[in-house]
Structure formats: structure tokens, C-alpha cells
Design a protein around this motif. Sequence first.
Motif, PDB file in Angstrom:
ATOM      1  N   LYS A 124     -12.025 -66.510  95.021  1.00 18.25           N
ATOM      2  CA  LYS A 124     -11.300 -65.244  94.968  1.00 18.25           C
ATOM      3  C   LYS A 124     -12.189 -64.186  94.327  1.00 18.25           C
ATOM      4  O   LYS A 124     -12.739 -64.384  93.245  1.00 18.25           O
ATOM      5  CB  LYS A 124     -10.024 -65.381  94.144  1.00 18.25           C
ATOM      6  CG  LYS A 124      -9.174 -64.105  94.164  1.00 18.25           C
ATOM      7  CD  LYS A 124      -7.967 -64.204  93.260  1.00 18.25           C
ATOM      8  CE  LYS A 124      -6.955 -65.132  93.877  1.00 18.25           C
ATOM      9  NZ  LYS A 124      -5.692 -65.185  93.122  1.00 18.25           N
ATOM     10  N   TYR A 150     -12.363 -59.595  94.118  1.00 18.33           N
ATOM     11  CA  TYR A 150     -11.494 -58.415  94.217  1.00 18.33           C
ATOM     12  C   TYR A 150     -12.286 -57.295  94.872  1.00 18.33           C
ATOM     13  O   TYR A 150     -13.369 -56.930  94.413  1.00 18.33           O
ATOM     14  CB  TYR A 150     -11.001 -57.999  92.830  1.00 18.33           C
ATOM     15  CG  TYR A 150     -10.181 -59.095  92.201  1.00 18.33           C
ATOM     16  CD1 TYR A 150      -8.809 -59.153  92.406  1.00 18.33           C
ATOM     17  CD2 TYR A 150     -10.794 -60.103  91.459  1.00 18.33           C
ATOM     18  CE1 TYR A 150      -8.065 -60.193  91.865  1.00 18.33           C
ATOM     19  CE2 TYR A 150     -10.054 -61.140  90.923  1.00 18.33           C
ATOM     20  CZ  TYR A 150      -8.692 -61.181  91.124  1.00 18.33           C
ATOM     21  OH  TYR A 150      -7.951 -62.209  90.606  1.00 18.33           O
ATOM     22  N   VAL A 151     -11.743 -56.778  95.970  1.00 18.94           N
ATOM     23  CA  VAL A 151     -12.392 -55.710  96.718  1.00 18.94           C
ATOM     24  C   VAL A 151     -11.475 -54.498  96.672  1.00 18.94           C
ATOM     25  O   VAL A 151     -10.336 -54.558  97.149  1.00 18.94           O
ATOM     26  CB  VAL A 151     -12.688 -56.128  98.170  1.00 18.94           C
ATOM     27  CG1 VAL A 151     -13.333 -54.990  98.934  1.00 18.94           C
ATOM     28  CG2 VAL A 151     -13.576 -57.373  98.192  1.00 18.94           C
ATOM     29  N   GLU A 197      -8.046 -55.247  95.433  1.00 18.50           N
ATOM     30  CA  GLU A 197      -7.234 -56.221  96.155  1.00 18.50           C
ATOM     31  C   GLU A 197      -7.922 -57.584  96.148  1.00 18.50           C
ATOM     32  O   GLU A 197      -9.123 -57.678  96.416  1.00 18.50           O
ATOM     33  CB  GLU A 197      -7.024 -55.781  97.608  1.00 18.50           C
ATOM     34  CG  GLU A 197      -6.340 -54.442  97.769  1.00 18.50           C
ATOM     35  CD  GLU A 197      -4.856 -54.502  97.491  1.00 18.50           C
ATOM     36  OE1 GLU A 197      -4.239 -55.549  97.778  1.00 18.50           O
ATOM     37  OE2 GLU A 197      -4.322 -53.510  96.966  1.00 18.50           O
ATOM     38  N   ALA A 198      -7.174 -58.637  95.872  1.00 15.84           N
ATOM     39  CA  ALA A 198      -7.734 -59.988  95.887  1.00 15.84           C
ATOM     40  C   ALA A 198      -8.077 -60.388  97.319  1.00 15.84           C
ATOM     41  O   ALA A 198      -7.331 -60.093  98.254  1.00 15.84           O
ATOM     42  CB  ALA A 198      -6.739 -60.977  95.292  1.00 15.84           C
ATOM     43  N   GLN A 199      -9.223 -61.036  97.477  1.00 17.35           N
ATOM     44  CA  GLN A 199      -9.653 -61.562  98.774  1.00 17.35           C
ATOM     45  C   GLN A 199     -10.170 -62.970  98.571  1.00 17.35           C
ATOM     46  O   GLN A 199     -10.877 -63.243  97.606  1.00 17.35           O
ATOM     47  CB  GLN A 199     -10.801 -60.732  99.363  1.00 17.35           C
ATOM     48  CG  GLN A 199     -10.383 -59.550 100.156  1.00 17.35           C
ATOM     49  CD  GLN A 199     -11.580 -58.937 100.900  1.00 17.35           C
ATOM     50  OE1 GLN A 199     -12.591 -59.594 101.156  1.00 17.35           O
ATOM     51  NE2 GLN A 199     -11.451 -57.678 101.228  1.00 17.35           N
ATOM     52  N   GLU A 200      -9.823 -63.860  99.495  1.00 19.00           N
ATOM     53  CA  GLU A 200     -10.382 -65.207  99.513  1.00 19.00           C
ATOM     54  C   GLU A 200     -11.612 -65.174 100.421  1.00 19.00           C
ATOM     55  O   GLU A 200     -11.528 -64.734 101.565  1.00 19.00           O
ATOM     56  CB  GLU A 200      -9.362 -66.203 100.056  1.00 19.00           C
ATOM     57  CG  GLU A 200      -8.149 -66.389  99.168  1.00 19.00           C
ATOM     58  CD  GLU A 200      -8.436 -67.196  97.907  1.00 19.00           C
ATOM     59  OE1 GLU A 200      -9.333 -68.074  97.950  1.00 19.00           O
ATOM     60  OE2 GLU A 200      -7.784 -66.946  96.889  1.00 19.00           O
ATOM     61  N   VAL A 201     -12.742 -65.615  99.881  1.00 17.59           N
ATOM     62  CA  VAL A 201     -13.994 -65.601 100.644  1.00 17.59           C
ATOM     63  C   VAL A 201     -14.691 -66.945 100.511  1.00 17.59           C
ATOM     64  O   VAL A 201     -14.440 -67.696  99.577  1.00 17.59           O
ATOM     65  CB  VAL A 201     -14.941 -64.477 100.160  1.00 17.59           C
ATOM     66  CG1 VAL A 201     -14.342 -63.114 100.404  1.00 17.59           C
ATOM     67  CG2 VAL A 201     -15.307 -64.653  98.697  1.00 17.59           C
ATOM     68  N   LEU A 206     -20.424 -59.065 102.847  1.00 14.65           N
ATOM     69  CA  LEU A 206     -19.069 -58.615 102.507  1.00 14.65           C
ATOM     70  C   LEU A 206     -18.740 -57.300 103.193  1.00 14.65           C
ATOM     71  O   LEU A 206     -17.630 -57.116 103.694  1.00 14.65           O
ATOM     72  CB  LEU A 206     -18.925 -58.471 100.989  1.00 14.65           C
ATOM     73  CG  LEU A 206     -17.537 -58.072 100.499  1.00 14.65           C
ATOM     74  CD1 LEU A 206     -16.516 -59.178 100.788  1.00 14.65           C
ATOM     75  CD2 LEU A 206     -17.564 -57.735  99.021  1.00 14.65           C
ATOM     76  N   GLN A 260     -17.892 -58.212 106.738  1.00 15.26           N
ATOM     77  CA  GLN A 260     -16.594 -58.905 106.810  1.00 15.26           C
ATOM     78  C   GLN A 260     -15.424 -57.938 106.651  1.00 15.26           C
ATOM     79  O   GLN A 260     -14.360 -58.159 107.214  1.00 15.26           O
ATOM     80  CB  GLN A 260     -16.490 -59.975 105.722  1.00 15.26           C
ATOM     81  CG  GLN A 260     -17.245 -61.226 106.026  1.00 15.26           C
ATOM     82  CD  GLN A 260     -17.020 -62.300 104.965  1.00 15.26           C
ATOM     83  OE1 GLN A 260     -16.144 -62.200 104.118  1.00 15.26           O
ATOM     84  NE2 GLN A 260     -17.828 -63.341 105.028  1.00 15.26           N
ATOM     85  N   ASN A 261     -15.624 -56.881 105.877  1.00 14.77           N
ATOM     86  CA  ASN A 261     -14.556 -55.922 105.618  1.00 14.77           C
ATOM     87  C   ASN A 261     -14.574 -54.750 106.594  1.00 14.77           C
ATOM     88  O   ASN A 261     -13.807 -53.801 106.428  1.00 14.77           O
ATOM     89  CB  ASN A 261     -14.637 -55.414 104.171  1.00 14.77           C
ATOM     90  CG  ASN A 261     -14.032 -56.397 103.213  1.00 14.77           C
ATOM     91  OD1 ASN A 261     -12.844 -56.359 102.939  1.00 14.77           O
ATOM     92  ND2 ASN A 261     -14.839 -57.318 102.712  1.00 14.77           N
TER      93      ASN A 261
END
Length: 70
Positions: free
Chosen positions: A3, A5-6, A9-13, A22, A25-26
Motif C-alpha cells: 500500500k 498513497y498517491v 488516496e491509498a493504492q495497492e501496488v 507509477l 500506471q496512473n
Amino acid sequence: MAKIYVNGEAQEVSLPLNVSELIKQNNVLQPEMVSVQVNEEFAEREDWESIVLKEGDKVDFLYFMGGGSL
């Protein structure tokens, strides 16, 4: 999975993951115009490939807007 934070907001990567990956991916719009902070420190564009993210890291994509008065 890890986990991070982007933009708050939390993101699972999946790790390992660097800043350039990243951004892709975003689907960051205009990546050539974005500035990146990792854990509240600005990341130099030439270092994005070598900055490997870790569990709990906080990443912010920032766009600076110019403006003025009439």
C-alpha cells in the motif's frame, strides 16, 4: 501487494515499482508537465527511474499553474 498513497488516496501496488512506472500506471496526463513529490520531497525528473517506492510511501503528482492579474 503493498500500500502506497498517491495524492492522498491509498493504492495497492506490486513492488518493485519506480516513479516512472507509477506515472504510467496512473495514466498521468501530460507527464512532461508534472512534478513529483515522494514523502514530501521533490523528485528530480532524471531520478524517476531509480527511485524505487516502498510500502507506505506518499507520492504526490503536482501541476504548477501560472497566472496573473489583468
